[in-house]
Enzyme design. Sequence first.
Site, mmCIF file in Angstrom:
data_model
loop_
_atom_site.group_PDB
_atom_site.id
_atom_site.type_symbol
_atom_site.label_atom_id
_atom_site.label_comp_id
_atom_site.label_asym_id
_atom_site.label_seq_id
_atom_site.Cartn_x
_atom_site.Cartn_y
_atom_site.Cartn_z
ATOM 1 N N LYS A 175 -9.405 -18.297 -37.544
ATOM 2 C CA LYS A 175 -9.234 -17.463 -36.358
ATOM 3 C C LYS A 175 -9.340 -15.989 -36.725
ATOM 4 C CE LYS A 175 -6.098 -17.002 -32.371
ATOM 5 N NZ LYS A 175 -4.830 -17.487 -31.766
ATOM 6 N N SER A 250 -4.813 -19.022 -27.205
ATOM 7 C CA SER A 250 -5.827 -18.054 -27.592
ATOM 8 C C SER A 250 -6.728 -18.538 -28.731
ATOM 9 C CB SER A 250 -5.145 -16.751 -28.031
ATOM 10 O OG SER A 250 -4.315 -16.972 -29.174
ATOM 11 N N SER A 274 -0.676 -21.239 -28.479
ATOM 12 C CA SER A 274 -2.081 -20.892 -28.674
ATOM 13 C C SER A 274 -2.854 -21.805 -29.608
ATOM 14 C CB SER A 274 -2.199 -19.450 -29.176
ATOM 15 O OG SER A 274 -1.791 -18.541 -28.187
#
Length: 601
Positions: A175, A250, A274
Amino acid sequence: MTCHHLLRSPQHLLSLSRLSPAPCSGSHVSASLSATCRAGIGRSRLWSGTPLFTDERSEFPHRRHRCSIVRAAAAAGGDDDVSASSASSGDSQRPHSAIREIQRQLANGERTAVGVAEEYLERLEAHEGQLRSFLHTDREAVLQQAREVDATLASQSGSGEKTLGLLTGVPIGVKDNLCTRGMPSTAASKILKGYMPPYDATSVARVKAEGAVVVGKTNMDEFGMGSTTEGSGYQVTANPWDLSRVPGGSSGGSAAAVAAGQCAVALGSDTGGSVRQPASFCGIVGLKPSYGRVSRLGLMAYASSLDCVGVLARSVEDTAIVLQAMAGRDDGDSTSGHEPIPDYTAALLPRASLASKPLTGVRLALVQETMGAGVDADVALAVRAAARHYETLGATVEEVSMPFFANGLPAYYILAPSEASSNLSRYDGIRFGPQHDGTDLTSLYSNTRGQGFGKEVKRRILMGTYALSSGYYDAYYKKAQQVRTMIRKEFVAALEGHDALLTPTAPTTAYRIGEKTSDPLAMYVGDLMTVNVNLAGLPAISLPCGLAPGGPHGLPIGLQIIGAPFAEADILKYAHVFEQTTPAWQSGLAIASPVTAAAST
């Protein structure tokens, strides 16, 4: 743009509780789930496989069959014996470890790390134009990492058995809010455009030390603030199940990449769900460890008391292996725990080795407040069917009431933005990212932050600053902290009599792109099931438990299993047994393995 357009007052945040399922009366209300599960059996649908690409015009070449929708009656119907004698011909299609398969091939000389990397890169490049999972990839850098793995293995060829790290040769996505040395790390924000960290985050350094090959940086909501990945400062990621829908957020880029076989596993971050919510939306496994289990050093801070580094994978075993590589004390992070690290894979037995009632003596509880108003009927029915299946595995499943559960959402959306308003003050154009000139220092800050931050980040900074301001601190921030304490105590009480708690991971399936962007409160409500776990610092895992109508192949539903602090090994075991024994699984999770991917073409 005025504050009025970006921010509704905290009074509006507190109204979120009215959108949440109404609390049930009483403290702990226990009852067998058998009757309630059977009452809804006809409509719920069990998981039956993952189509990697659902645009009928251009499917992934290695997944051309349409997944079937199997009624949940299969879960309730008499498959009580899961021993080797009852193993079906479909067992070879059940979820298995892509990591183990890659390493077996490398150890036996069947494949090279370069060959594995090239296969994943080809898949990534072929479909990245439609999925938009990655913000940065570098083919040559990936292949160079793979060559180094091959060179290390070749140097061992003359000494007998090869020694492999936990993740040797495994392609992994990272990420974009995790620092990676020599690779752009922007948290999907234009205010960090071009930033190249001089070091790796501890979690990244540890997976690299175990031989992982980093294939790129995955897309996300800017600084982790969002639930759809539409909040990225650069691009919108699509859900591999249905290109018109979001992958969640996210960590949506990581989830979409794993679901689409663009990488074998991926790292994400989880501040309020997330990792788990996008795992649910994309039909994969997502783990949020206990707060402190994995170092946060090198994770760009959103809300420091809530942030956790997590894992997304196609099987529970792969999730456990990556956690094994990352977990442990880090002197660079004073909040990392000192608790010993168990062998997270020790109890993850294959189906053929499971006892007839592998979870005998395990006590599970379904949280009543997560099954009421605001939760889609298909989601509730799939989760109840999953609870019924746990009963067939020997577990005792009761219902438990957590009256404060609904209050976690408004508390979270006061606490997290408050911490963010402080953490994001460092991004001023002086130390990081591009600078936008002004006539004085104040205008330089204003211009840089105004042009560098996206709409949702500005909204949350304003919300947090308001909650912390003089005259409002006691009314909002202090009260939210008190609610957090009550929620933590409620979890402690519920887990004193149970080994784990069950809830849906999300109240709905994946939204359509653009569906929630005009109404932030509606998007915030999607975090209803997950934020309390972060407030309490507990571990939780999401795994697929069913399909709801929608899209070309149905839409995945996630089951969330919540454990006691640092009880990751327990929830991994419960998730793995479910994964291996669900009668209707016929899983497509295993196609992340190069061998099975080629075999299913």
